[in-house]
Design a protein around this motif. Structure first.
Motif, mmCIF file in Angstrom:
data_model
loop_
_atom_site.group_PDB
_atom_site.id
_atom_site.type_symbol
_atom_site.label_atom_id
_atom_site.label_comp_id
_atom_site.label_asym_id
_atom_site.label_seq_id
_atom_site.Cartn_x
_atom_site.Cartn_y
_atom_site.Cartn_z
ATOM 1 N N CYS A 4 0.827 -1.215 0.000
ATOM 2 C CA CYS A 4 0.000 0.000 0.000
ATOM 3 C C CYS A 4 0.860 1.263 0.000
ATOM 4 O O CYS A 4 0.464 2.286 -0.567
ATOM 5 C CB CYS A 4 -0.978 0.009 1.164
ATOM 6 S SG CYS A 4 -0.220 -0.046 2.792
ATOM 7 N N GLN A 5 2.047 1.210 0.604
ATOM 8 C CA GLN A 5 2.937 2.368 0.610
ATOM 9 C C GLN A 5 3.489 2.649 -0.789
ATOM 10 O O GLN A 5 3.684 3.798 -1.165
ATOM 11 C CB GLN A 5 4.064 2.163 1.617
ATOM 12 C CG GLN A 5 3.553 2.139 3.060
ATOM 13 C CD GLN A 5 4.615 1.681 4.016
ATOM 14 O OE1 GLN A 5 4.983 0.510 4.039
ATOM 15 N NE2 GLN A 5 5.122 2.619 4.796
ATOM 16 N N ILE A 6 3.733 1.617 -1.564
ATOM 17 C CA ILE A 6 4.182 1.795 -2.947
ATOM 18 C C ILE A 6 3.041 2.370 -3.781
ATOM 19 O O ILE A 6 3.252 3.275 -4.589
ATOM 20 C CB ILE A 6 4.686 0.469 -3.544
ATOM 21 C CG1 ILE A 6 6.012 0.094 -2.888
ATOM 22 C CG2 ILE A 6 4.838 0.572 -5.061
ATOM 23 C CD1 ILE A 6 6.591 -1.205 -3.341
ATOM 24 N N LEU A 7 1.829 1.870 -3.576
ATOM 25 C CA LEU A 7 0.683 2.360 -4.348
ATOM 26 C C LEU A 7 0.447 3.854 -4.127
ATOM 27 O O LEU A 7 0.024 4.558 -5.040
ATOM 28 C CB LEU A 7 -0.584 1.576 -4.014
ATOM 29 C CG LEU A 7 -0.622 0.115 -4.470
ATOM 30 C CD1 LEU A 7 -1.960 -0.514 -4.098
ATOM 31 C CD2 LEU A 7 -0.340 -0.024 -5.951
ATOM 32 N N LYS A 8 0.750 4.347 -2.917
ATOM 33 C CA LYS A 8 0.574 5.770 -2.621
ATOM 34 C C LYS A 8 1.485 6.650 -3.461
ATOM 35 O O LYS A 8 1.190 7.824 -3.676
ATOM 36 C CB LYS A 8 0.829 6.042 -1.132
ATOM 37 C CG LYS A 8 -0.245 5.525 -0.221
ATOM 38 C CD LYS A 8 0.120 5.774 1.235
ATOM 39 C CE LYS A 8 -0.886 5.123 2.165
ATOM 40 N NZ LYS A 8 -0.484 5.237 3.572
ATOM 41 N N THR A 9 2.592 6.103 -3.936
ATOM 42 C CA THR A 9 3.551 6.880 -4.720
ATOM 43 C C THR A 9 3.231 6.855 -6.213
ATOM 44 O O THR A 9 3.890 7.536 -6.995
ATOM 45 C CB THR A 9 4.988 6.359 -4.522
ATOM 46 O OG1 THR A 9 5.103 5.048 -5.095
ATOM 47 C CG2 THR A 9 5.364 6.327 -3.053
ATOM 48 N N LYS A 10 2.238 6.058 -6.599
ATOM 49 C CA LYS A 10 1.911 5.889 -8.013
ATOM 50 C C LYS A 10 0.611 6.603 -8.367
ATOM 51 O O LYS A 10 -0.195 6.906 -7.497
ATOM 52 C CB LYS A 10 1.743 4.393 -8.325
ATOM 53 C CG LYS A 10 2.991 3.575 -8.101
ATOM 54 C CD LYS A 10 2.751 2.129 -8.421
ATOM 55 C CE LYS A 10 2.473 1.978 -9.888
ATOM 56 N NZ LYS A 10 2.590 0.643 -10.411
ATOM 57 N N SER A 11 0.419 6.818 -9.645
ATOM 58 C CA SER A 11 -0.846 7.361 -10.127
ATOM 59 C C SER A 11 -1.962 6.384 -9.787
ATOM 60 O O SER A 11 -1.798 5.173 -9.961
ATOM 61 C CB SER A 11 -0.779 7.553 -11.644
ATOM 62 O OG SER A 11 -2.061 7.778 -12.164
ATOM 63 N N PRO A 12 -3.095 6.889 -9.303
ATOM 64 C CA PRO A 12 -4.189 5.978 -8.946
ATOM 65 C C PRO A 12 -4.881 5.369 -10.166
ATOM 66 O O PRO A 12 -5.605 4.397 -10.040
ATOM 67 C CB PRO A 12 -5.153 6.868 -8.159
ATOM 68 C CG PRO A 12 -4.866 8.248 -8.641
ATOM 69 C CD PRO A 12 -3.410 8.275 -9.005
ATOM 70 N N ASN A 33 0.929 5.593 -23.692
ATOM 71 C CA ASN A 33 1.028 5.772 -22.244
ATOM 72 C C ASN A 33 2.379 5.352 -21.667
ATOM 73 O O ASN A 33 2.553 5.373 -20.448
ATOM 74 C CB ASN A 33 -0.095 4.999 -21.546
ATOM 75 C CG ASN A 33 -1.446 5.599 -21.839
ATOM 76 O OD1 ASN A 33 -1.839 6.572 -21.214
ATOM 77 N ND2 ASN A 33 -2.158 5.043 -22.809
ATOM 78 N N ASN A 34 3.291 4.937 -22.540
ATOM 79 C CA ASN A 34 4.613 4.493 -22.118
ATOM 80 C C ASN A 34 4.519 3.394 -21.048
ATOM 81 O O ASN A 34 5.151 3.475 -19.991
ATOM 82 C CB ASN A 34 5.447 5.676 -21.618
ATOM 83 C CG ASN A 34 6.918 5.339 -21.547
ATOM 84 O OD1 ASN A 34 7.407 4.498 -22.303
ATOM 85 N ND2 ASN A 34 7.625 5.975 -20.632
ATOM 86 N N ILE A 35 3.696 2.388 -21.343
ATOM 87 C CA ILE A 35 3.504 1.263 -20.433
ATOM 88 C C ILE A 35 3.701 -0.033 -21.206
ATOM 89 O O ILE A 35 3.844 -0.017 -22.427
ATOM 90 C CB ILE A 35 2.091 1.280 -19.787
ATOM 91 C CG1 ILE A 35 0.995 1.250 -20.864
ATOM 92 C CG2 ILE A 35 1.948 2.489 -18.866
ATOM 93 C CD1 ILE A 35 -0.414 1.083 -20.316
ATOM 94 N N SER A 117 4.938 -3.120 -10.294
ATOM 95 C CA SER A 117 5.813 -3.601 -11.364
ATOM 96 C C SER A 117 7.229 -3.802 -10.830
ATOM 97 O O SER A 117 7.585 -3.311 -9.759
ATOM 98 C CB SER A 117 5.839 -2.592 -12.510
ATOM 99 O OG SER A 117 6.562 -1.440 -12.121
ATOM 100 N N ILE A 118 8.023 -4.493 -11.611
ATOM 101 C CA ILE A 118 9.423 -4.679 -11.238
ATOM 102 C C ILE A 118 10.119 -3.323 -11.145
ATOM 103 O O ILE A 118 10.997 -3.128 -10.311
ATOM 104 C CB ILE A 118 10.144 -5.636 -12.225
ATOM 105 C CG1 ILE A 118 11.504 -6.056 -11.710
ATOM 106 C CG2 ILE A 118 10.249 -5.034 -13.611
ATOM 107 C CD1 ILE A 118 11.475 -7.010 -10.548
ATOM 108 N N GLY A 119 9.685 -2.370 -11.969
ATOM 109 C CA GLY A 119 10.241 -1.015 -11.890
ATOM 110 C C GLY A 119 9.952 -0.356 -10.556
ATOM 111 O O GLY A 119 10.803 0.348 -10.000
ATOM 112 N N ASP A 120 8.740 -0.578 -10.025
ATOM 113 C CA ASP A 120 8.395 -0.039 -8.707
ATOM 114 C C ASP A 120 9.293 -0.639 -7.633
ATOM 115 O O ASP A 120 9.745 0.058 -6.721
ATOM 116 C CB ASP A 120 6.931 -0.350 -8.360
ATOM 117 C CG ASP A 120 5.939 0.262 -9.316
ATOM 118 O OD1 ASP A 120 6.220 1.356 -9.854
ATOM 119 O OD2 ASP A 120 4.874 -0.354 -9.529
ATOM 120 N N VAL A 121 9.546 -1.943 -7.745
ATOM 121 C CA VAL A 121 10.390 -2.635 -6.770
ATOM 122 C C VAL A 121 11.819 -2.092 -6.830
ATOM 123 O O VAL A 121 12.419 -1.779 -5.799
ATOM 124 C CB VAL A 121 10.371 -4.159 -7.015
ATOM 125 C CG1 VAL A 121 11.401 -4.868 -6.147
ATOM 126 C CG2 VAL A 121 8.979 -4.718 -6.761
#
Length: 146
Positions: A4-12, A33-35, A117-121
């Motif tokens: 949940c802490q990682i999700l807070k740093t990302k676009s909802p 969207n560069n995804i 995503s692995i990028g988030d990690v």
């Protein structure tokens, strides 16, 4: 750290596609969207499957020139890796390693609430390493007195 802490740093915003869209439509969405990953759904929060760049490559390898016009429902991944927002990051990293996936859906019951995503990690681990390095420098130099 909890997911949940990682999700807070990302676009909802969670980008999704319908099962009826074609692979080429999804690839255009990826580019715009560069995804490289989407959830397949008909309703908000629903997950019928997922589609990644790797899934698209595998479809081309299997179906050749027919792949770009194939429906998402014919090529999507139905065996989706999931976790909860309360799971710890090492648990998610283990899922990614065991399942050989770069994306894990974050679920609240049957509702999709995000993607890690692995990028988030990697970003989290890099930030953590930099904070630890700074703290060690301050400790060694004696500049962080309490």
């Amino acid at each position: 750290m909890h997911v949940c802490q990682i999700l807070k740093t990302k676009s909802p915003e969670l980008i999704s596609v319908t099962p009826d869209q074609t692979m080429v439509e999804v690839l255009r969405l990826f580019r715009e969207n560069n995804i490289g990953f989407v959830v397949v759904s008909r309703l908000p929060g629903e997950c019928l499957g997922t589609l990644s760049e790797r899934d698209c490559c595998n479809a081309v390898a299997e179906y050749g020139t027919d792949a770009p016009i194939m429906r998402v429902s014919d090529i999507m991944n139905r065996s989706v890796a999931t976790c909860s927002a309360q799971d710890f990051l090492p648990f998610v990293m283990a899922i990614m390693t065991q399942r050989r996936t770069r994306h894990v859906l974050v679920m609240d019951g049957d509702t999709t609430v995000g993607v890690v995503s692995i990028g988030d990690v990697v970003k989290h681990r890099l930030d953590e390493s930099l904070r630890n390095e700074q703290a060690l420098h301050e400790y060694i130099s004696g500049t962080n007195h309490h």
